[in-house]
Scaffold this motif. Structure first.
Motif, PDB file in Angstrom:
ATOM      1  N   THR A 351      -8.158  11.416 -18.211  1.00 44.77           N
ATOM      2  CA  THR A 351      -8.299  10.285 -19.138  1.00 44.77           C
ATOM      3  C   THR A 351      -7.122   9.314 -19.085  1.00 44.77           C
ATOM      4  N   LEU A 352      -6.081   9.641 -18.325  1.00 45.61           N
ATOM      5  CA  LEU A 352      -4.949   8.726 -18.209  1.00 45.61           C
ATOM      6  C   LEU A 352      -5.310   7.558 -17.292  1.00 45.61           C
ATOM      7  N   THR A 353      -4.682   6.423 -17.526  1.00 46.71           N
ATOM      8  CA  THR A 353      -4.933   5.229 -16.727  1.00 46.71           C
ATOM      9  C   THR A 353      -4.130   5.289 -15.434  1.00 46.71           C
ATOM     10  N   ALA A 354      -4.810   5.145 -14.293  1.00 48.15           N
ATOM     11  CA  ALA A 354      -4.121   5.125 -13.008  1.00 48.15           C
ATOM     12  C   ALA A 354      -3.177   3.930 -12.944  1.00 48.15           C
ATOM     13  N   GLN A 355      -2.041   4.136 -12.301  1.00 53.09           N
ATOM     14  CA  GLN A 355      -1.016   3.102 -12.194  1.00 53.09           C
ATOM     15  C   GLN A 355      -0.788   2.731 -10.725  1.00 53.09           C
ATOM     16  N   PRO A 356      -0.300   1.516 -10.474  1.00 50.09           N
ATOM     17  CA  PRO A 356      -0.029   1.114  -9.088  1.00 50.09           C
ATOM     18  C   PRO A 356       1.012   2.017  -8.432  1.00 50.09           C
ATOM     19  N   VAL A 357       0.818   2.257  -7.141  1.00 54.29           N
ATOM     20  CA  VAL A 357       1.693   3.122  -6.359  1.00 54.29           C
ATOM     21  C   VAL A 357       2.442   2.277  -5.328  1.00 54.29           C
ATOM     22  N   SER A 358       3.744   2.499  -5.208  1.00 60.06           N
ATOM     23  CA  SER A 358       4.528   1.823  -4.174  1.00 60.06           C
ATOM     24  C   SER A 358       4.103   2.314  -2.797  1.00 60.06           C
ATOM     25  N   MET A 359       4.103   1.392  -1.843  1.00 60.86           N
ATOM     26  CA  MET A 359       3.788   1.769  -0.469  1.00 60.86           C
ATOM     27  C   MET A 359       5.053   2.268   0.206  1.00 60.86           C
ATOM     28  N   ARG A 360       4.944   3.460   0.771  1.00 57.53           N
ATOM     29  CA  ARG A 360       6.075   4.083   1.444  1.00 57.53           C
ATOM     30  C   ARG A 360       6.092   3.754   2.924  1.00 57.53           C
ATOM     31  N   SER A 361       4.918   3.554   3.513  1.00 52.69           N
ATOM     32  CA  SER A 361       4.835   3.356   4.958  1.00 52.69           C
ATOM     33  C   SER A 361       3.632   2.494   5.291  1.00 52.69           C
ATOM     34  N   VAL A 370      -5.231  -1.590   9.049  1.00 53.73           N
ATOM     35  CA  VAL A 370      -3.838  -1.329   8.706  1.00 53.73           C
ATOM     36  C   VAL A 370      -3.817  -0.229   7.653  1.00 53.73           C
ATOM     37  N   TYR A 371      -2.989   0.803   7.880  1.00 52.62           N
ATOM     38  CA  TYR A 371      -2.926   1.936   6.965  1.00 52.62           C
ATOM     39  C   TYR A 371      -1.628   1.894   6.161  1.00 52.62           C
ATOM     40  N   ALA A 372      -1.732   2.295   4.900  1.00 52.12           N
ATOM     41  CA  ALA A 372      -0.577   2.321   4.001  1.00 52.12           C
ATOM     42  C   ALA A 372      -0.505   3.680   3.323  1.00 52.12           C
ATOM     43  N   GLY A 373       0.685   4.277   3.325  1.00 52.26           N
ATOM     44  CA  GLY A 373       0.915   5.543   2.640  1.00 52.26           C
ATOM     45  C   GLY A 373       1.653   5.323   1.334  1.00 52.26           C
ATOM     46  N   GLY A 374       1.310   6.099   0.303  1.00 49.99           N
ATOM     47  CA  GLY A 374       1.894   5.923  -1.018  1.00 49.99           C
ATOM     48  C   GLY A 374       3.151   6.748  -1.222  1.00 49.99           C
ATOM     49  N   PHE A 375       4.060   6.214  -2.032  1.00 49.43           N
ATOM     50  CA  PHE A 375       5.302   6.894  -2.377  1.00 49.43           C
ATOM     51  C   PHE A 375       5.089   7.812  -3.570  1.00 49.43           C
ATOM     52  N   PHE A 376       5.643   9.025  -3.486  1.00 54.22           N
ATOM     53  CA  PHE A 376       5.658  10.009  -4.561  1.00 54.22           C
ATOM     54  C   PHE A 376       4.254  10.507  -4.870  1.00 54.22           C
ATOM     55  N   SER A 377       3.381   9.628  -5.348  1.00 62.22           N
ATOM     56  CA  SER A 377       2.014  10.037  -5.644  1.00 62.22           C
ATOM     57  C   SER A 377       1.241  10.361  -4.389  1.00 62.22           C
ATOM     58  N   VAL A 396      -3.875  12.897  -0.070  1.00 58.07           N
ATOM     59  CA  VAL A 396      -3.023  12.810   1.103  1.00 58.07           C
ATOM     60  C   VAL A 396      -1.590  12.737   0.605  1.00 58.07           C
ATOM     61  N   GLY A 397      -0.685  13.502   1.194  1.00 50.83           N
ATOM     62  CA  GLY A 397       0.698  13.530   0.735  1.00 50.83           C
ATOM     63  C   GLY A 397       1.454  12.254   1.053  1.00 50.83           C
ATOM     64  N   GLN A 398       2.723  12.236   0.697  1.00 46.95           N
ATOM     65  CA  GLN A 398       3.577  11.065   0.910  1.00 46.95           C
ATOM     66  C   GLN A 398       3.862  10.900   2.401  1.00 46.95           C
ATOM     67  N   SER A 399       3.234   9.913   3.020  1.00 49.17           N
ATOM     68  CA  SER A 399       3.389   9.679   4.455  1.00 49.17           C
ATOM     69  C   SER A 399       4.656   8.871   4.702  1.00 49.17           C
ATOM     70  N   GLU A 400       5.594   9.484   5.431  1.00 48.09           N
ATOM     71  CA  GLU A 400       6.822   8.786   5.798  1.00 48.09           C
ATOM     72  C   GLU A 400       6.635   7.994   7.094  1.00 48.09           C
ATOM     73  N   LEU A 637       2.971  -6.647   5.345  1.00 48.78           N
ATOM     74  CA  LEU A 637       4.202  -6.359   4.621  1.00 48.78           C
ATOM     75  C   LEU A 637       3.863  -5.793   3.251  1.00 48.78           C
ATOM     76  N   SER A 638       4.826  -5.103   2.650  1.00 50.75           N
ATOM     77  CA  SER A 638       4.631  -4.631   1.282  1.00 50.75           C
ATOM     78  C   SER A 638       5.928  -4.732   0.507  1.00 50.75           C
ATOM     79  N   ARG A 639       5.784  -4.827  -0.782  1.00 47.26           N
ATOM     80  CA  ARG A 639       6.906  -4.781  -1.723  1.00 47.26           C
ATOM     81  C   ARG A 639       6.405  -4.064  -2.955  1.00 47.26           C
ATOM     82  N   ASN A 640       6.968  -2.868  -3.214  1.00 40.11           N
ATOM     83  CA  ASN A 640       6.451  -2.019  -4.283  1.00 40.11           C
ATOM     84  C   ASN A 640       4.957  -1.794  -4.046  1.00 40.11           C
TER      85      ASN A 640
END
Length: 649
Positions: A351-361, A370-377, A396-400, A637-640
């Motif tokens: 029931t919690l609201t999903a929040q934006p995830v920073s792109m790690r890679s 183009v593929y993007a991996g999430g940070f922490f989440s 999928v885990g945190q892709s470095e 490119l990504s920023r946060n």
């Protein structure tokens, strides 16, 4: 350059964007929205005795903030409310005090607001109060624990492993110093019924400091195991101190320490729980092993498997009891119940609201996306430039690192330096280097028949790996410490030779000399040469060939050209300054590739275009976190949480 803002993409898993996709066109920048959203709750606590009914408090992390304090009914998971924590990006540290106040220790990365902050949520007024930065030098509050009499809240921090005390009556802070000098984190805290404080530290000694309520260190308990890592979870269960250790080899044993005899009574192997005392009932302790709930008898040391595994994925946290029902959460934000009488468990609806995830890679896929991996989440997203459509996968885990090799997509995932093959449905594990003290496979390239990768070792250790993996046969070649003490953070390949670039920072903040470039001959399994391209630089970064066969490297402050045959620095130019004297753990600061006659690079949050002939450079964009060349020949490119394209015309 002005950035045109478009409507953010709303994604589910796996599904297409709900908003009408708009393929990019024209020249210059476009904002492509947010690709990744998740519900990630590292910090959670239970108030089983709240006067209006039992409540679960969880902090959902957010890429650019604010993090949200979620308030739910512990009985059915119903969302009561979500309250923002100003500036905070997330929290591992939540505790409930005697008066039902909720204290949250946070972390953040907001420019100009780096200190970890303490917050208090008061249920009677439904208000969040920011209580300031307990210690100005500390950027992260890892843990908080309330005293049994309600007079104080203690917190543990990094990067210098300090402990603080917050006086709930006066609102004043006391800096209690580092209970174990030299360790970087106070990772977890527990407070006994008599007010004694137990502080678990890392990433070196794994010791537990025992402190009087005023903060005086009375003694330090050595761990019952060898090696380095963290005293990751600490709790008091009657006369026993419970400590779950997270070690550099990837093992997670739990020690049972008898406070009356001052001796370790038992070591339980492979405990997965994020909280080791939250499931205690009498002499029974409820824990997770191999993703399954088990019951451990503190007196007999017997373990009984309970068969419950559907707790929501991620990491499990036991919180406490509502009658015969054990209440817990997962790091994916879900609440779960286990009834000890019936032996049945259930997972409540999220029931919690999903929040934006920073792109790690970021990386180009074999399918034109183009593929993007999430940070922490964690999480993984694929963006199709031809259609503007995006697809998202959550488990999928945190892709470095992300790379295409022989028509397939490969992911280098943290923790444990795990290498996965991804076919668009579920990642398939090919290799796990956690047992060899490796953690972060940032550098990944296709090298002939081999998938090559370089790693950063686990915290508290030294020596990254140069790895080769043939996905077709499963054969691997692992060379640790090929440059002693260094991490390998940049790779390039040509004609049977792998060229590497290192960071002198391994898993510690102490550099092992200056950063090195090297050439490794795959056929002979040997180094051809190694060199120091930029005197004084402690980390190099990305390296790449241009179409003339020249080898280039980009450090946080310098662009350089190397002779591929000898490693000699042919020429270099400093593009900006860097504070190496204050640097720690420099791993992921640069990215470089050649395209349409120019070198394109990301460094210190900026994107540059370099002329290989003159070495002149022009700044294209700032601030940027990640950069890659898309399959369509344009920059991504990504920023946060924000995703952009720069169309080259």
């Amino acid at each position: 350059m002005a950035v045109v803002l478009l409507t953010a993409l709303s994604l589910s898993s796996p599904a297409q964007a709900e908003s009408a996709p708009i393929p990019p066109s024209g020249c210059g920048f476009q904002n492509l929205g947010t690709l990744l959203t998740e519900t990630t709750t590292a910090g959670t606590a239970l108030d089983a005795h709240h006067p209006e009914g039992p409540r679960v408090y969880s902090v959902t992390s957010s890429a650019s903030g604010p993090a949200q304090l979620g308030i739910r009914d512990a009985r059915d998971g119903r969302l009561i409310g979500e309250r923002p924590l100003p500036i905070a990006l997330g929290s591992w540290a939540v505790t409930v005090a005697l008066d039902h106040s909720v204290y949250v220790g946070s972390y953040n990365a907001t420019t100009g607001a780096m200190g970890g902050r303490l917050f208090r949520y008061t249920p009677s007024t439904d208000q969040v109060s920011e209580l300031g930065i307990p210690i100005a030098t500390e950027s992260f509050i890892w843990t908080v624990a309330a005293s049994p009499d309600g007079s104080a809240v203690y917190g543990g921090t990094s990067p210098t492993g300090k402990l603080f005390r917050y006086d709930t009556a006066t609102g004043g802070y006391t800096d209690l110093g580092s209970p174990v000098p030299g360790d970087q984190l106070v990772r977890d805290l527990a407070v006994g019924k008599d007010g004694t404080v137990y502080a678990g530290v890392g990433a070196g000694s794994m010791k537990v400091a025992v402190l009087a309520p005023g903060g005086t260190v009375e003694r330090v308990i050595d761990p019952p195991i060898e090696g380095s890592g963290y005293a990751y979870d600490v709790d008091v269960a009657g006369r026993y101190l419970l400590v779950r250790f997270s070690t550099s080899t990837g093992a997670n044993p739990m020690g049972v320490y008898d406070l009356s005899t001052r001796k370790w009574k038992d070591v339980v192997e492979d405990v997965d729980s994020l909280t080791v005392g939250g499931g205690r009932r009498g002499h029974d302790l409820y824990l997770f092993q191999n993703d399954e709930l088990v019951k451990y008898d503190l007196e007999t040391e017997k373990i009984t498997k309970l068969g419950f595994t559907e707790y929501g994925g991620g990491a499990a946290r036991t919180l406490g009891w509502l009658g015969n029902v054990l209440v817990g959460t997962s790091s994916t934000g879900r609440i779960w119940h286990f009834d000890r009488k019936t032996g049945q468990g259930r997972l409540l609806d999220g029931t919690l609201t999903a929040q934006p995830v920073s792109m790690r890679s970021l990386g180009a896929g074999p399918d034109g996306r183009v593929y993007a991996g999430g940070f922490f989440s964690g999480g993984l997203a694929a963006y199709d430039p031809a259609t503007g459509e995006a697809t998202n996968w959550t488990k999928v885990g945190q892709s470095e690192g992300i790379v295409t090799h022989k028509g397939k997509l490969y992911l280098g995932v943290y923790p444990g330096a795990r290498i996965y093959e991804f076919d668009g449905t579920a990642p398939r594990l090919l290799l796990d280097l956690g047992g060899q003290e490796q953690d972060r496979p940032f550098a990944m390239i296709s090298a002939g028949d081999w998938l090559a990768f370089g790693t950063v070792p686990k915290a508290g250790t030294h020596g990254g790996v140069l790895g080769l993996l043939d996905p077709a046969t499963g054969r691997s070649v692992i060379r640790r410490n090929i440059i002693p003490g260094h991490s390998i953070i940049g790779l390039a390949y040509r004609d049977g030779i792998i060229y590497g670039a290192t960071s002198a920072f391994g898993g510690t903040s102490t550099p092992a000399g200056e950063a090195v470039a090297f050439a490794y001959d795959i056929a002979t399994d040997s180094l051809k040469w190694q060199s120091t391209p930029v005197a004084g630089d402690l980390a190099l970064g990305s390296i790449a060939f241009d179409d003339a066969g020249r080898l280039w490297g980009l450090t946080p402050d310098t662009l350089f050209e190397l002779d591929p045959a000898t490693g000699r620095t042919v020429r270099s130019v400093q593009h900006q300054t860097y504070n190496w004297a204050g640097a720690t753990q420099v791993w992921l600061d640069t990215h470089l590739f050649f395209h349409k006659g120019f070198l394109w690079g990301k460094v210190q949050g900026k994107v540059y275009r370099f002329d290989p002939g003159t070495m002149a450079f022009a700044r294209i964009a700032r601030p940027i976190t990640n950069l890659t060349l898309g399959p369509d020949g344009h920059l991504y490119l990504s920023r946060n949480e924000n995703f952009y394209t720069y169309r080259i015309c």
